[in-house]
Design a protein around this motif. Sequence first.
Motif, PDB file in Angstrom:
ATOM      1  N   ASP A  50      46.260  35.715  64.712  1.00 11.83           N
ATOM      2  CA  ASP A  50      47.630  35.666  65.191  1.00 11.83           C
ATOM      3  C   ASP A  50      48.382  36.965  64.943  1.00 11.83           C
ATOM      4  OD1 ASP A  50      47.605  35.349  62.505  1.00 11.83           O
ATOM      5  OD2 ASP A  50      48.769  33.493  62.431  1.00 11.83           O
ATOM      6  N   ARG A  51      47.759  37.894  64.181  1.00  9.34           N
ATOM      7  CA  ARG A  51      48.312  39.234  64.037  1.00  9.34           C
ATOM      8  C   ARG A  51      47.192  40.190  63.630  1.00  9.34           C
ATOM      9  NH1 ARG A  51      50.487  36.835  59.077  1.00  9.34           N
ATOM     10  NH2 ARG A  51      49.922  38.066  57.238  1.00  9.34           N
ATOM     11  N   SER A  52      47.465  41.470  63.709  1.00 12.36           N
ATOM     12  CA  SER A  52      46.402  42.462  63.507  1.00 12.36           C
ATOM     13  C   SER A  52      46.098  42.721  62.040  1.00 12.36           C
ATOM     14  CB  SER A  52      46.787  43.782  64.181  1.00 12.36           C
ATOM     15  OG  SER A  52      47.985  44.302  63.616  1.00 12.36           O
ATOM     16  N   HIS A  53      47.098  42.568  61.151  1.00 15.72           N
ATOM     17  CA  HIS A  53      46.911  42.906  59.745  1.00 15.72           C
ATOM     18  C   HIS A  53      47.469  41.804  58.845  1.00 15.72           C
ATOM     19  CE1 HIS A  53      46.379  46.874  61.582  1.00 15.72           C
ATOM     20  NE2 HIS A  53      45.742  47.219  60.472  1.00 15.72           N
ATOM     21  N   ALA A  54      46.760  41.555  57.747  1.00 12.10           N
ATOM     22  CA  ALA A  54      47.250  40.595  56.755  1.00 12.10           C
ATOM     23  C   ALA A  54      48.338  41.205  55.904  1.00 12.10           C
ATOM     24  CB  ALA A  54      46.100  40.116  55.878  1.00 12.10           C
ATOM     25  N   LEU A  55      48.186  42.494  55.574  1.00 11.37           N
ATOM     26  CA  LEU A  55      49.173  43.220  54.768  1.00 11.37           C
ATOM     27  C   LEU A  55      49.407  44.597  55.370  1.00 11.37           C
ATOM     28  CD1 LEU A  55      47.936  42.372  51.146  1.00 11.37           C
ATOM     29  CD2 LEU A  55      49.978  41.458  52.269  1.00 11.37           C
ATOM     30  N   HIS A  56      50.666  45.023  55.383  1.00 13.41           N
ATOM     31  CA  HIS A  56      51.039  46.332  55.908  1.00 13.41           C
ATOM     32  C   HIS A  56      51.695  47.153  54.799  1.00 13.41           C
ATOM     33  CE1 HIS A  56      50.697  45.139  60.248  1.00 13.41           C
ATOM     34  NE2 HIS A  56      50.961  43.957  59.744  1.00 13.41           N
ATOM     35  N   ASP A  57      51.055  48.217  54.365  1.00 10.73           N
ATOM     36  CA  ASP A  57      51.692  49.213  53.494  1.00 10.73           C
ATOM     37  C   ASP A  57      52.359  48.568  52.271  1.00 10.73           C
ATOM     38  OD1 ASP A  57      52.239  51.887  52.894  1.00 10.73           O
ATOM     39  OD2 ASP A  57      54.263  51.750  53.707  1.00 10.73           O
ATOM     40  N   LEU A  58      51.613  47.755  51.551  1.00  8.70           N
ATOM     41  CA  LEU A  58      52.161  47.065  50.380  1.00  8.70           C
ATOM     42  C   LEU A  58      51.960  47.892  49.123  1.00  8.70           C
ATOM     43  CD1 LEU A  58      52.017  43.379  49.423  1.00  8.70           C
ATOM     44  CD2 LEU A  58      51.077  45.017  47.804  1.00  8.70           C
ATOM     45  N   SER A  59      53.010  48.044  48.342  1.00  6.40           N
ATOM     46  CA  SER A  59      52.945  48.740  47.058  1.00  6.40           C
ATOM     47  C   SER A  59      53.634  47.890  45.999  1.00  6.40           C
ATOM     48  CB  SER A  59      53.630  50.106  47.136  1.00  6.40           C
ATOM     49  OG  SER A  59      52.972  50.956  48.057  1.00  6.40           O
ATOM     50  N   LEU A  60      52.996  47.788  44.825  1.00  2.00           N
ATOM     51  CA  LEU A  60      53.596  47.049  43.711  1.00  2.00           C
ATOM     52  C   LEU A  60      52.942  47.484  42.409  1.00  2.00           C
ATOM     53  CD1 LEU A  60      51.482  44.627  42.562  1.00  2.00           C
ATOM     54  CD2 LEU A  60      52.099  43.598  44.726  1.00  2.00           C
ATOM     55  N   GLN A  61      53.616  47.157  41.301  1.00  2.00           N
ATOM     56  CA  GLN A  61      53.094  47.406  39.968  1.00  2.00           C
ATOM     57  C   GLN A  61      53.287  46.165  39.108  1.00  2.00           C
ATOM     58  OE1 GLN A  61      55.206  50.856  38.510  1.00  2.00           O
ATOM     59  NE2 GLN A  61      53.736  52.293  39.410  1.00  2.00           N
ATOM     60  N   VAL A  62      52.324  45.914  38.235  1.00  6.63           N
ATOM     61  CA  VAL A  62      52.436  44.839  37.247  1.00  6.63           C
ATOM     62  C   VAL A  62      52.182  45.455  35.874  1.00  6.63           C
ATOM     63  CG1 VAL A  62      51.571  42.615  36.455  1.00  6.63           C
ATOM     64  CG2 VAL A  62      51.612  43.122  38.902  1.00  6.63           C
ATOM     65  N   ARG A  63      53.124  45.237  34.965  1.00  4.88           N
ATOM     66  CA  ARG A  63      53.021  45.781  33.612  1.00  4.88           C
ATOM     67  C   ARG A  63      52.542  44.715  32.620  1.00  4.88           C
ATOM     68  NH1 ARG A  63      55.715  50.726  32.955  1.00  4.88           N
ATOM     69  NH2 ARG A  63      56.789  51.421  34.842  1.00  4.88           N
ATOM     70  N   GLU A  64      52.120  45.160  31.472  1.00  3.97           N
ATOM     71  CA  GLU A  64      51.660  44.241  30.428  1.00  3.97           C
ATOM     72  C   GLU A  64      52.747  43.233  30.092  1.00  3.97           C
ATOM     73  OE1 GLU A  64      50.187  45.867  26.820  1.00  3.97           O
ATOM     74  OE2 GLU A  64      48.462  46.856  27.741  1.00  3.97           O
ATOM     75  N   GLY A  65      52.369  41.965  30.026  1.00  2.00           N
ATOM     76  CA  GLY A  65      53.275  40.929  29.557  1.00  2.00           C
ATOM     77  C   GLY A  65      54.311  40.440  30.545  1.00  2.00           C
ATOM     78  N   GLU A  66      54.360  40.993  31.756  1.00  2.00           N
ATOM     79  CA  GLU A  66      55.385  40.558  32.711  1.00  2.00           C
ATOM     80  C   GLU A  66      54.790  39.607  33.748  1.00  2.00           C
ATOM     81  OE1 GLU A  66      57.333  43.090  35.473  1.00  2.00           O
ATOM     82  OE2 GLU A  66      55.510  44.145  36.088  1.00  2.00           O
ATOM     83  N   CYS A  67      55.678  38.891  34.410  1.00  2.00           N
ATOM     84  CA  CYS A  67      55.282  37.990  35.486  1.00  2.00           C
ATOM     85  C   CYS A  67      55.948  38.450  36.778  1.00  2.00           C
ATOM     86  CB  CYS A  67      55.681  36.553  35.168  1.00  2.00           C
ATOM     87  SG  CYS A  67      55.311  35.389  36.503  1.00  2.00           S
ATOM     88  N   LEU A  68      55.122  38.835  37.742  1.00  2.00           N
ATOM     89  CA  LEU A  68      55.601  39.199  39.064  1.00  2.00           C
ATOM     90  C   LEU A  68      55.286  38.045  40.005  1.00  2.00           C
ATOM     91  CD1 LEU A  68      56.660  41.202  41.237  1.00  2.00           C
ATOM     92  CD2 LEU A  68      54.301  42.017  41.475  1.00  2.00           C
ATOM     93  N   CYS A  69      56.324  37.459  40.610  1.00  2.00           N
ATOM     94  CA  CYS A  69      56.137  36.382  41.573  1.00  2.00           C
ATOM     95  C   CYS A  69      56.136  36.953  42.984  1.00  2.00           C
ATOM     96  CB  CYS A  69      57.248  35.344  41.452  1.00  2.00           C
ATOM     97  SG  CYS A  69      56.935  34.090  40.202  1.00  2.00           S
ATOM     98  N   VAL A  70      55.118  36.595  43.773  1.00  2.00           N
ATOM     99  CA  VAL A  70      55.038  36.992  45.179  1.00  2.00           C
ATOM    100  C   VAL A  70      55.349  35.750  46.004  1.00  2.00           C
ATOM    101  CG1 VAL A  70      53.576  37.940  46.996  1.00  2.00           C
ATOM    102  CG2 VAL A  70      53.317  38.739  44.633  1.00  2.00           C
ATOM    103  N   VAL A  71      56.410  35.810  46.792  1.00  2.00           N
ATOM    104  CA  VAL A  71      56.840  34.645  47.568  1.00  2.00           C
ATOM    105  C   VAL A  71      56.864  34.982  49.049  1.00  2.00           C
ATOM    106  CG1 VAL A  71      58.215  33.718  45.675  1.00  2.00           C
ATOM    107  CG2 VAL A  71      59.302  35.188  47.357  1.00  2.00           C
ATOM    108  N   GLY A  72      56.786  33.955  49.865  1.00  2.00           N
ATOM    109  CA  GLY A  72      56.818  34.129  51.308  1.00  2.00           C
ATOM    110  C   GLY A  72      56.289  32.896  51.992  1.00  2.00           C
TER     111      GLY A  72
END
Length: 539
Positions: free
Chosen positions: A21-43
């Motif tokens: 249904d589209r050409s790419h699953a992810l486009h130009d994604l950048s992120l960082q995860v540091r020790e001990g933190e929680c990064l939530c990815v929503v969508g």
Amino acid sequence: MNQPILLDIEHLRIALPAGGDRSHALHDLSLQVREGECLCVVGESGSGKSMLAKALLRLLPTPVQVEQGTLRWRGDDLATLDDAAMRALRGRDISMVFQEPMSALNPLLGVGRQIDETLQAHGMKNAAQRRARVIELLGYVGLPDPERLRHAYPFELSGGQRQRVVIAMALAFAPKLLIADEPTSALDVTTQRQILDLLRRIQHEHGMAMLFITHDFAVVEAIADRVLVLQQGHVVEQGSCTQVLSAPQQRYTRQLIAAAGAVPAHPRPPLGQGALALQARQLEKHFSRRIGWWGRRTTQALAGVDLQLGEGETLGIVGESGSGKSTLGRCLVRLLRSDAGSLQWHGRDVTGLPEAQLRPLRGQVQMIFQDPFASLNPRQRIGTQLMTGPLAQGRSQAEAAQKAREVLALVGLPATALARYPDEFSGGQRQRIGIARALAVEPKVLIADECVSALDALIQVQIIELLEDLQRRLKLSIVFITHDLRVAARLCDRIAVMQAGQVVEQGATRNVLERPAHPYTRRLLQDFAVQAPVAEATP
């Protein structure tokens, strides 16, 4: 934050095979995860959240590939690691809790043996040490009687217990990063809170980082340090949890948050006294398993359940994980035979009806299963699976193909999905396919077992509106099994509350939610009020 960076992703671009249904699953994604933190990815469903998780562990399906970008783990480029190095990394430094524990666990092996295999694969050779570690892990995640439970099979456990087993397996070697892919989406509010408390405790005790994938903003608020919002593979917004939830900058983020708190605008119109579509009287169901050589353990899953469903009515079945909701649903559709009691479909007793006589009636009562991963055949194209029911009813190949296209359109999927396989869809998309398959035979009664639990808030609203529209047009009767009281308030005319295999309270939705009579119902409402005020959610 001054903590060192564990995971650093830059300009990640993942291409999908042709025909999607589209050409790419992810486009130009950048992120960082540091020790001990929680990064939530929503969508929304299909936004690329699970593709991100699989890319980190190099578990992308063969046609899907990383087109560009870098994924660095503690400074090392994951693309440069050979297969042996990646196997050593998975489960030790980076572990994953998959979206559906019933599919992640082998149904033919005891849960303790599956954890044991993980320990053995990563070099723990001493059998006594592995056994002690299995028992320790099961106890650590809050499972009762670990010594006994390690012999249990996945189907003998509730959804919350299976999720704890998967978490125990992921924690076997105290990883630095835990990737949690929708670990609470199919759980009731009480069990969800327990799992989140467990993950927070583990994170605090071990300094573990988490990449937490979810569509539930109540979960985001409870556990996230930072939030990243994805739409169709694009990063829409990211920032601290407080910033994104209290002052979202982008329209899409505001839509997601608004949908998560959406409440019904109007009470459902009262139903007239119609004929009964389905009636259960004193249903009982027991499950028995062998203990050792001679002993057996019997569990009573249903105990004297009485239910009635009128034509055009929606009856909600609510309760915690393990309360017997799914067992009841399977008994109502006659996928399980009850051990006692009677069951009628449109006035006809089908309790002990042989399968040969029951088969012509099965088109009247259909089920949407809780697990869209296990309920679809991974080796058949979607078109084949949607056409099976109509073909079994005697329709021609052309008629069945047309019906498949119609029901796909009803649940919001393009006709191109007919030629694809289940593993090419997200979890939410697979759930919609399961709904389409149930609708393909034009049933009069629909047993919906947590059919929106794996969907994000926006798609939930669409599916609920779809069911309401179908119900009006087709006079569809629905047994709606759910742990989400907000959804039950929106869709259901009446609610039956289950605890330990018994219906402890039932009545009109407004009465049950505003004036609960049973202490268990009051506790459920109190737990749910932490996430969504029930007074606002009742019709």
